[in-house]
Write an enzyme that holds these catalytic residues in place. Sequence first.
Site, short mmCIF file in Angstrom:
data_model
loop_
_atom_site.label_atom_id
_atom_site.label_comp_id
_atom_site.label_asym_id
_atom_site.label_seq_id
_atom_site.Cartn_x
_atom_site.Cartn_y
_atom_site.Cartn_z
CD GLN A 119 84.15 85.81 -30.53
OE1 GLN A 119 84.71 84.93 -29.89
NE2 GLN A 119 83.33 86.68 -29.95
CG ASN A 120 90.65 84.64 -33.42
OD1 ASN A 120 90.28 85.23 -32.41
ND2 ASN A 120 91.00 83.36 -33.42
CB VAL A 121 91.18 90.49 -37.02
CG1 VAL A 121 89.80 90.90 -36.55
CG2 VAL A 121 92.23 90.85 -35.95
CG HIS A 159 85.01 90.65 -34.13
ND1 HIS A 159 85.47 90.11 -32.95
CD2 HIS A 159 83.66 90.82 -33.96
CE1 HIS A 159 84.46 89.96 -32.11
NE2 HIS A 159 83.36 90.38 -32.70
CB CYS A 204 91.17 107.31 -48.97
SG CYS A 204 90.35 106.55 -50.39
N GLY A 248 88.14 78.63 -27.65
CA GLY A 248 89.03 79.70 -27.26
C GLY A 248 88.40 81.07 -27.18
CB SER A 249 85.37 82.63 -27.67
OG SER A 249 84.67 83.84 -27.42
CB SER A 250 86.27 85.03 -22.56
OG SER A 250 86.08 86.25 -23.26
CG LEU A 291 91.50 75.67 -27.71
CD1 LEU A 291 91.42 77.16 -27.94
CD2 LEU A 291 90.30 74.99 -28.35
#
Length: 297
Positions: free
Chosen positions: A117-119, A135, A194, A234-236, A278
């Site tokens: 889920q990390n970017v 994501h 752009c 590490g995700s809620s 973690l």
Amino acid sequence: MRMRPTLSWTPPEGLPPGTTDLEPVAEVLGAGGVLVLSGAGLSTESGIPAYRGEGGSLGRHTPMTYQDFVSGPAARRRYWARSHLGRRTFRRARPNAGHRAVAAFGRHGLLSGVITQNVDGLHQAAGSAGVVELHGSLERVVCLSCDAVVSRHALALRLEAANPGFAPVAAALNPDGDADLTDEQVADFRVVPCEACGGVLKPDVVFFGENVPPQRVAHCRGLVAGAASLLVLGSSLTVMSGLRFVREAARAGKPVLIVNRDPTRGDGLAVTRVAVPLGAALTAVAGRLAVPVGDAR
């Protein structure tokens, strides 16, 4: 239907407590076929804050939603100014022991895949292959008009040229690379369009209030179907984008294990939740399995 932002979650009474016993995690990893689902908590040891939990950014900062971003030039100026400054710090982050352990498990054939889920790109920097960025990634930018995709580095060079000397002092950095700046600090920031069509540029990430692309969801569902077990790191699991995979794994009878310091929305579906930092937890599991983790890259 757009996914509504879920910015907070209060654990209900009766959730199973966390444990410090890593043996179930070692057992499922030793058996192989593990699908990893990681969240912001995996990157906190790299200096990137989480949204939730103790010290989480939601206590002082509300992330910009997709609806805010497309609402007008002022919102986009605020976003790009804060994100442009925050990226300088964000890019200095390096993989921590947790990322390196996940990469090591993958090299030893114990994982069926990694969904994050990390970017921040830290899984890939640690050496993990085939990571699905649920994501998106801060290192890509997409045009909302013509769908052109360019690198964040290329945009950063254009923003530097358009805003020479832009170097305000930020109050804090957030999990999405956004730096906390005041309206006064961003008032004169110039946003660039752009180059292909003059349209609005957006980071290639899923904002709060925006849907994960359906083809990406389908791919992740396929990974869940093909996995022997699901390991959440590490995700809620507050947002449905990740929780749905926990639910699908549980419905299919696949063991779900969670390593997260605080309670999560998936605890009631999990075999166990290990409430241990973690980096230390995954390094310890790697040691039990005789999997060398290696040094930081």
